[in-house]
Design a protein around this motif. Structure first.
Motif, PDB file in Angstrom:
ATOM      1  N   UNK A 324       0.858  -1.183   0.000  1.00 14.95           N
ATOM      2  CA  UNK A 324       0.000   0.000   0.000  1.00 14.95           C
ATOM      3  C   UNK A 324       0.893   1.231   0.000  1.00 14.95           C
ATOM      4  N   UNK A 325       0.618   2.211  -0.887  1.00 14.11           N
ATOM      5  CA  UNK A 325       1.542   3.331  -1.055  1.00 14.11           C
ATOM      6  C   UNK A 325       0.833   4.501  -1.733  1.00 14.11           C
ATOM      7  N   UNK A 326       1.445   5.683  -1.603  1.00 16.62           N
ATOM      8  CA  UNK A 326       1.039   6.839  -2.389  1.00 16.62           C
ATOM      9  C   UNK A 326       1.697   6.734  -3.764  1.00 16.62           C
ATOM     10  N   UNK A 327       0.932   7.026  -4.802  1.00 13.56           N
ATOM     11  CA  UNK A 327       1.413   6.726  -6.145  1.00 13.56           C
ATOM     12  C   UNK A 327       2.641   7.536  -6.525  1.00 13.56           C
ATOM     13  N   UNK A 328       2.728   8.791  -6.089  1.00  6.71           N
ATOM     14  CA  UNK A 328       3.887   9.595  -6.468  1.00  6.71           C
ATOM     15  C   UNK A 328       5.156   9.172  -5.714  1.00  6.71           C
TER      16      UNK A 328
END
Length: 356
Positions: A324-328
């Motif tokens: 799970x992560x922020x796309x940028x």
């Protein structure tokens, strides 16, 4: 290869590397006596045994008090170099344990995310869902982190006047949950002293008062005002709004906007944006002239079905890596086509990822 943590084969032992391999270090009497960090054998064997560990215990107690004082007063944020987290739901041969909601809350850098307007609504909605049902499932460190980030959310609204209605709803849900847990349910479900939670309730009440007293100053614009725009342009702007409360509040500004906000076409588009045709058929609302009352239809459907959520930026989940992560920020993906494995995560889906 030595085990850095406690292991069933070597609980608490120390190892050193030799030419023939790793060997366990065994301390004997003369080694302990020469080691300043170990017990003084001469003092231990003497008749005066009352003050053997007094100095060391006092030092440890003093250090613990300083640590507790720092932990209670600090506003520092958990800092991690990696802005992603591996979502693990069970134990395997390679990995033991599972990932919790509190760990994800600490690892994904929500404190920096609220400074981005495209992520602000997403984080606020997520915190609202946590306040409604998941607050008791957070660890003590995660709860502290939760309230630190919440304070930054309130400060941003007070400084930038951005979306105060959403944060008011968040604080109202959080206040109701804490009141129920601290007074009606009991102390056993709360982590920490009950006085800390009562103090947090008082702080939330102060935040609610500050938001209620918030006055947004009138913007001075030298260009064309909203009322000077053509009617079709104003109508197009209204059609871009996805929240019915925003449309109703905007319609109270001028008689012209009031007429545009009551347009049947506008409410029809809003219904089709949030709900499906199958849901229309089950809850069809007709007016006296046998025409569909789309405004009444919208509020009827909203009682029975969840509305479509729209955010500028969301967390993403990689189905190949279970990360799970922020796309940028990206993540270490091993897939051949990483973009095909990505899936946007809504706030409700985020909560469901950590339900076991």
């Amino acid at each position: 290869m030595p085990f850095l943590g406690k292991d069933w084969r070597s609980p608490g032992w120390s190892w050193k590397k030799t030419d023939v391999g790793w060997k366990r270090i065994i301390f004997y009497g003369h080694e302990l006596e020469d080691n300043n960090k170990e017990i003084d054998l001469k003092a231990l064997c003497s008749d005066n045994k009352e003050n053997v560990f007094v100095g060391e215990v006092c030092e440890l107690a003093s250090a613990k008090r300083k640590k507790d004082l720092y932990n209670n007063n600090t506003k520092s944020q958990f800092v991690f170099t990696d802005k992603w987290i591996y979502v693990q739901k069970g134990s395997t041969k390679e990995r033991h344990g599972y990932c919790t909601l509190g760990e994800a809350l600490n690892r994904l850098d929500f404190s920096s995310a609220i400074q981005d307007l495209s992520r602000f609504n997403y984080v606020a909605k997520l915190f609202q869902l946590i306040a409604r049902s998941q607050l008791r499932n957070l660890s003590g460190a995660a709860q502290k982190n939760y309230f630190n980030i919440l304070e930054k959310i309130v400060r941003k609204v007070l400084d930038d006047h951005y979306n105060p209605r959403l944060v008011k709803d968040l604080l109202q849900d959080l206040s109701s949950t804490l009141h129920s847990l601290a007074i009606h349910v009991g102390r056993c479900v709360l982590v920490g002293n009950v006085n800390i939670w009562l103090c947090r309730l008082k702080t939330i009440h102060e935040w609610k008062q500050q938001l209620n007293n918030l006055h947004i100053p009138k913007q001075i614009c030298n260009g064309v005002s909203f009322n000077e725009l053509p009617l079709h342009t104003q109508n197009d702007i209204l059609c871009k709004l996805s929240d019915a409360c925003d449309i109703i509040n905007l319609g109270q500004a001028t008689p012209t906007l009031q007429s545009l906000s009551e347009s049947s076409i506008l409410w029809k588009k809003l219904c089709h944006f949030h709900f499906s045709d199958k849901q229309f058929c089950k809850n069809l609302v007709l007016s006296k002239s046998d025409h569909v009352d789309w405004k009444l239809m919208y509020f009827t459907l909203r009682k029975h079905y969840p509305m479509r959520e729209q955010y500028g930026d969301t967390l993403h989940f990689c189905k190949h890596c279970s990360i799970l992560f922020w796309q940028d920020c990206g993540h270490p993906c091993t897939a051949i086509d990483p973009d095909s494995c990505l899936m946007p995560i809504s706030p409700q889906h985020f909560i469901e990822l950590f339900q076991f």
